[in-house]
Design a protein around this motif. Structure first.
Motif, PDB file in Angstrom:
ATOM      1  N   LEU A   1      -5.140 -10.970  -9.694  1.00  0.00           N
ATOM      2  CA  LEU A   1      -4.837 -10.469 -11.032  1.00  0.00           C
ATOM      3  C   LEU A   1      -3.820  -9.342 -10.994  1.00  0.00           C
ATOM      4  N   GLU A   2      -3.986  -8.433 -10.018  1.00  0.00           N
ATOM      5  CA  GLU A   2      -3.072  -7.293  -9.939  1.00  0.00           C
ATOM      6  C   GLU A   2      -2.986  -6.782  -8.510  1.00  0.00           C
ATOM      7  N   ASN A   3      -1.796  -6.378  -8.110  1.00  0.00           N
ATOM      8  CA  ASN A   3      -1.563  -5.762  -6.813  1.00  0.00           C
ATOM      9  C   ASN A   3      -1.759  -4.253  -6.982  1.00  0.00           C
ATOM     10  N   LEU A   4      -2.695  -3.679  -6.217  1.00  0.00           N
ATOM     11  CA  LEU A   4      -3.018  -2.255  -6.350  1.00  0.00           C
ATOM     12  C   LEU A   4      -2.432  -1.393  -5.246  1.00  0.00           C
ATOM     13  N   GLY A   5      -1.780  -2.005  -4.272  1.00  0.00           N
ATOM     14  CA  GLY A   5      -1.180  -1.215  -3.206  1.00  0.00           C
ATOM     15  C   GLY A   5      -1.074  -1.998  -1.924  1.00  0.00           C
ATOM     16  N   SER A   6      -0.711  -1.285  -0.865  1.00  0.00           N
ATOM     17  CA  SER A   6      -0.556  -1.928   0.434  1.00  0.00           C
ATOM     18  C   SER A   6      -1.114  -1.022   1.524  1.00  0.00           C
ATOM     19  N   TYR A   7      -1.399  -1.644   2.681  1.00  0.00           N
ATOM     20  CA  TYR A   7      -2.012  -0.930   3.789  1.00  0.00           C
ATOM     21  C   TYR A   7      -1.512  -1.528   5.099  1.00  0.00           C
ATOM     22  N   ASN A   8      -1.025  -0.667   5.988  1.00  0.00           N
ATOM     23  CA  ASN A   8      -0.596  -1.081   7.318  1.00  0.00           C
ATOM     24  C   ASN A   8      -1.535  -0.450   8.333  1.00  0.00           C
ATOM     25  N   PRO A   9      -2.415  -1.221   8.964  1.00  0.00           N
ATOM     26  CA  PRO A   9      -3.382  -0.630   9.892  1.00  0.00           C
ATOM     27  C   PRO A   9      -2.757  -0.088  11.174  1.00  0.00           C
ATOM     28  N   ARG A  10      -1.564  -0.543  11.534  1.00  0.00           N
ATOM     29  CA  ARG A  10      -0.914  -0.064  12.755  1.00  0.00           C
ATOM     30  C   ARG A  10      -0.183   1.253  12.542  1.00  0.00           C
ATOM     31  N   GLY A  11       0.187   1.535  11.333  1.00  0.00           N
ATOM     32  CA  GLY A  11       0.879   2.788  11.033  1.00  0.00           C
ATOM     33  C   GLY A  11       0.094   3.584  10.018  1.00  0.00           C
ATOM     34  N   GLU A  12       0.695   4.577   9.487  1.00  0.00           N
ATOM     35  CA  GLU A  12       0.035   5.418   8.491  1.00  0.00           C
ATOM     36  C   GLU A  12       0.496   5.066   7.076  1.00  0.00           C
ATOM     37  N   ASP A  13       1.033   3.860   6.900  1.00  0.00           N
ATOM     38  CA  ASP A  13       1.518   3.442   5.590  1.00  0.00           C
ATOM     39  C   ASP A  13       0.355   3.004   4.707  1.00  0.00           C
ATOM     40  N   GLN A  14      -0.011   3.858   3.766  1.00  0.00           N
ATOM     41  CA  GLN A  14      -1.032   3.537   2.783  1.00  0.00           C
ATOM     42  C   GLN A  14      -0.482   3.896   1.418  1.00  0.00           C
ATOM     43  N   LYS A  15      -0.327   2.915   0.579  1.00  0.00           N
ATOM     44  CA  LYS A  15       0.153   3.156  -0.778  1.00  0.00           C
ATOM     45  C   LYS A  15      -0.813   2.485  -1.739  1.00  0.00           C
ATOM     46  N   PHE A  16      -1.607   3.281  -2.417  1.00  0.00           N
ATOM     47  CA  PHE A  16      -2.573   2.758  -3.371  1.00  0.00           C
ATOM     48  C   PHE A  16      -2.334   3.403  -4.729  1.00  0.00           C
TER      49      PHE A  16
ATOM     50  N   LYS B   1       2.020 -13.197  12.276  1.00  0.00           N
ATOM     51  CA  LYS B   1       1.154 -13.305  13.438  1.00  0.00           C
ATOM     52  C   LYS B   1       1.291 -12.064  14.330  1.00  0.00           C
ATOM     53  N   HIS B   2       0.184 -11.478  14.715  1.00  0.00           N
ATOM     54  CA  HIS B   2       0.092 -10.282  15.566  1.00  0.00           C
ATOM     55  C   HIS B   2       0.717  -9.036  14.931  1.00  0.00           C
ATOM     56  N   ASP B   3       0.970  -9.066  13.642  1.00  0.00           N
ATOM     57  CA  ASP B   3       1.526  -7.899  12.936  1.00  0.00           C
ATOM     58  C   ASP B   3       0.841  -7.799  11.570  1.00  0.00           C
ATOM     59  N   PRO B   4      -0.403  -7.297  11.546  1.00  0.00           N
ATOM     60  CA  PRO B   4      -1.158  -7.299  10.298  1.00  0.00           C
ATOM     61  C   PRO B   4      -0.580  -6.345   9.252  1.00  0.00           C
ATOM     62  N   TYR B   5      -0.608  -6.778   8.020  1.00  0.00           N
ATOM     63  CA  TYR B   5      -0.204  -5.980   6.871  1.00  0.00           C
ATOM     64  C   TYR B   5      -1.003  -6.509   5.697  1.00  0.00           C
ATOM     65  N   PHE B   6      -1.557  -5.628   4.884  1.00  0.00           N
ATOM     66  CA  PHE B   6      -2.475  -6.054   3.843  1.00  0.00           C
ATOM     67  C   PHE B   6      -2.051  -5.542   2.472  1.00  0.00           C
ATOM     68  N   ARG B   7      -2.378  -6.318   1.445  1.00  0.00           N
ATOM     69  CA  ARG B   7      -2.270  -5.878   0.063  1.00  0.00           C
ATOM     70  C   ARG B   7      -3.662  -5.613  -0.457  1.00  0.00           C
ATOM     71  N   LEU B   8      -3.793  -4.594  -1.290  1.00  0.00           N
ATOM     72  CA  LEU B   8      -5.041  -4.332  -1.990  1.00  0.00           C
ATOM     73  C   LEU B   8      -4.909  -4.991  -3.351  1.00  0.00           C
ATOM     74  N   VAL B   9      -5.750  -5.977  -3.629  1.00  0.00           N
ATOM     75  CA  VAL B   9      -5.611  -6.763  -4.851  1.00  0.00           C
ATOM     76  C   VAL B   9      -6.936  -6.872  -5.587  1.00  0.00           C
ATOM     77  N   VAL B  10      -6.843  -7.197  -6.862  1.00  0.00           N
ATOM     78  CA  VAL B  10      -8.011  -7.506  -7.688  1.00  0.00           C
ATOM     79  C   VAL B  10      -8.030  -9.014  -7.867  1.00  0.00           C
ATOM     80  N   VAL B  11      -9.145  -9.643  -7.492  1.00  0.00           N
ATOM     81  CA  VAL B  11      -9.264 -11.094  -7.617  1.00  0.00           C
ATOM     82  C   VAL B  11     -10.510 -11.448  -8.398  1.00  0.00           C
TER      83      VAL B  11
END
Length: 137
Positions: free
Chosen positions: A34-49, A12-22
């Motif tokens: 089906l598969e995890n393709l990476g992650s994304y943090n909108p509050r920081g610069e953490d993008q791993k795809f 809650k109040h700390d968004p963090y997302f996975r990029l997935v194939v569904v």
């Protein structure tokens, strides 16, 4: 149909997302993917795809959601113009006979009175009395 989209895993109040194939037919609400393709943090610069896997799934016919497409363009995995993301709900019903319209000026909404008469029935050829009557009913 296969869709590449974000799924929220943050608290809650700390968004963090996975990029997935569904598979859109099976995993609409279950959270299965089906598969995890990476992650994304909108509050920081953490993008791993995983760019190779993203391109692989697109070659297999997977559609990319608008938000995921924009993030992949930012990461320079895909090329093209960013897609415009709009709200699906432009008019919200409020009270009986009234509708609240979003007019895009900083969240201020305008209340519109519905007369119950279609606009195409009110013409400029009709006398002014009839137009007034149609607008006030």
């Amino acid at each position: 149909m296969l869709i590449i989209r974000f799924t929220r895993i943050g608290r809650k109040h700390d968004p963090y997302f996975r990029l997935v194939v569904v598979d859109s037919r099976k995993a609409l609400r279950s959270g299965d993917y089906l598969e995890n393709l990476g992650s994304y943090n909108p509050r920081g610069e953490d993008q791993k795809f995983d760019g190779e896997r993203v391109k692989y799934w697109i070659s297999k016919g997977a559609q990319v959601s608008d938000s995921a497409f924009n993030a992949l363009v930012d990461a320079k995995i895909l090329s093209g113009k960013k897609r415009k993301i709009t709200s699906a709900e432009r008019k919200k019903p409020s009270e009986e006979g009234k509708a609240v319209e979003e007019n895009g000026n900083g969240g201020e909404d305008k209340i519109v009175q519905n007369s119950g008469i279609p606009e195409n029935e009110i013409t400029e050829d009709a006398p002014a009395e009839e137009q007034e009557k149609a607008g006030t009913e």
